[in-house]
Design a protein around this motif. Structure first.
Motif, short mmCIF file in Angstrom:
data_model
loop_
_atom_site.label_atom_id
_atom_site.label_comp_id
_atom_site.label_asym_id
_atom_site.label_seq_id
_atom_site.Cartn_x
_atom_site.Cartn_y
_atom_site.Cartn_z
N THR A 9 0.81 -1.21 0.00
CA THR A 9 0.00 0.00 0.00
C THR A 9 0.85 1.26 0.00
O THR A 9 0.32 2.35 -0.16
CB THR A 9 -0.93 0.01 1.22
N ARG A 10 2.13 1.15 0.24
CA ARG A 10 2.98 2.33 0.22
C ARG A 10 3.22 2.80 -1.22
O ARG A 10 3.24 2.00 -2.15
CB ARG A 10 4.32 2.02 0.90
N ILE A 11 3.42 4.09 -1.38
CA ILE A 11 3.68 4.65 -2.71
C ILE A 11 5.12 4.32 -3.09
O ILE A 11 6.05 4.64 -2.35
CB ILE A 11 3.48 6.18 -2.70
N PRO A 12 5.35 3.69 -4.25
CA PRO A 12 6.72 3.39 -4.66
C PRO A 12 7.45 4.64 -5.16
O PRO A 12 6.87 5.46 -5.89
CB PRO A 12 6.55 2.38 -5.80
N ALA A 13 8.69 4.81 -4.74
CA ALA A 13 9.51 5.95 -5.16
C ALA A 13 10.73 5.46 -5.91
O ALA A 13 11.45 4.56 -5.45
CB ALA A 13 9.93 6.78 -3.95
#
Length: 327
Positions: A9-13
């Motif tokens: 669920t974390r935004i990929p950077a």
């Protein structure tokens, strides 16, 4: 207490690094041009007083642009990066990814550690990969003269050996061998004009914290990166039209005399005889010039010329640039 966001669920950077002029902004534009339907935030960090690269990034509905100038994400504006990532994390579920283009003189380790030591960031944003662009023409000179160039290659997860159309097969093998000596584990792709399938650089899950700690146990320690004090940048601005022939002759003379110290120049010019903006770029002895979009009626027509190098005299460049003003 609610559970922290999981990796899914974390935004990929994705952090895009590479020495000056390797093709980072071209890669960013290539990704944004693709019809992938994903909303991506773009963070651009430039070594200088103004952002030329930020002006050249395509403004798309699917992209949000944040610019940091006159400071480096690995040191002086790292707090700004954390603050920006905090703001972006509120859009979990809306943003498909974050692209971070560092200055060509950035040390990658402090930038990467931000995603693990900053509580404001680590629960909501996932470091997906460090993508490093390498200029196949100038990589040997860059590695010989710059600690940052070595660190960028050694730290990367994915390496794009760019500008392969400008070297022969023998040179390319030499470049690949030198890269492998510094980083035997990175995935290597060979590109022209930074063109690559975005699936090979976005959402790849290539960053491995355990592996980085094995290479550098002090990776997560809080340490400052010091830039070479002899390396600096300045911007020259002029509202009167520039004569491109005079400019080319002048800069070619400087490149012949000071080629090893003149790392990178770039600019957007108001040129005599052209209704369009003229975009100029040079990396050491390699120069390009192209017509960009037409000037709009509501923007001032002016030239901005950025110079980055070692032990350069601003007054000398300012005098020479003024000689290029059209009569």
């Amino acid at each position: 207490m609610p559970p922290a966001n999981t990796a899914t669920t974390r935004i990929p950077a994705t952090v895009v690094t590479g020495f000056l002029g390797s093709g980072k902004t071209t890669l960013i534009n290539h990704i944004l041009h693709k019809e992938h339907g994903k909303k991506i935030a773009v963070i651009v960090n430039e070594f200088g007083e103004i952002s030329i690269d930020g002006q050249l990034i395509v403004k798309e509905d699917q992209a949000e642009l944040v610019e940091f100038n006159n400071g480096c994400l690995c040191c002086t504006v790292r707090g700004d990066l954390i603050e920006t990532l905090q703001r972006l994390q509120e859009r979990t579920g809306d943003l498909a990814g974050i692209l971070i283009e560092t200055t060509g003189l950035a040390d990658p380790a402090p930038v990467a550690s931000t995603f693990f030591v900053a509580d404001e960031v680590k629960n909501h944003i996932q470091l997906d990969a460090f993508v490093t662009l390498v200029d196949a023409v100038n990589i040997n000179a860059n590695l010989d003269q710059s600690t940052e160039a070595v660190e960028q290659v050694a730290f990367s997860d994915i390496i794009l050996v760019n500008k392969i159309d400008l070297v022969d097969a023998k040179q390319l093998k030499t470049v690949e061998a030198r890269i492998r000596a510094l980083n035997p584990l990175a995935r290597i792709h060979f590109t022209k004009n930074s063109e690559i399938d975005i699936g090979k650089v976005i959402g790849v899950g290539a960053f491995d914290l355990v592996q980085k700690l094995e290479v550098d146990p002090a990776f997560l320690d809080d340490h400052e990166h010091e830039h070479d004090d002899d390396v600096g940048s300045f911007v020259l601005e002029e509202s009167r039209p520039i004569d491109l022939n005079r400019f080319s002759i002048w800069l070619n003379t400087i490149a012949q005399e000071r080629g090893q110290d003149l790392y990178r120049t770039k600019g957007i010019f108001h040129a005599r005889g052209f209704p369009q903006r003229i975009v100029f770029q040079s990396v050491r002895m390699l120069t390009t010039m192209r017509q960009d979009r037409p000037w709009t009626d509501d923007e001032p027509r002016a030239s901005q010329f950025v110079v980055i190098g070692k032990n350069l005299d601003r007054d000398e460049f300012e005098h020479g640039f003024k000689q290029c003003i059209a009569s």
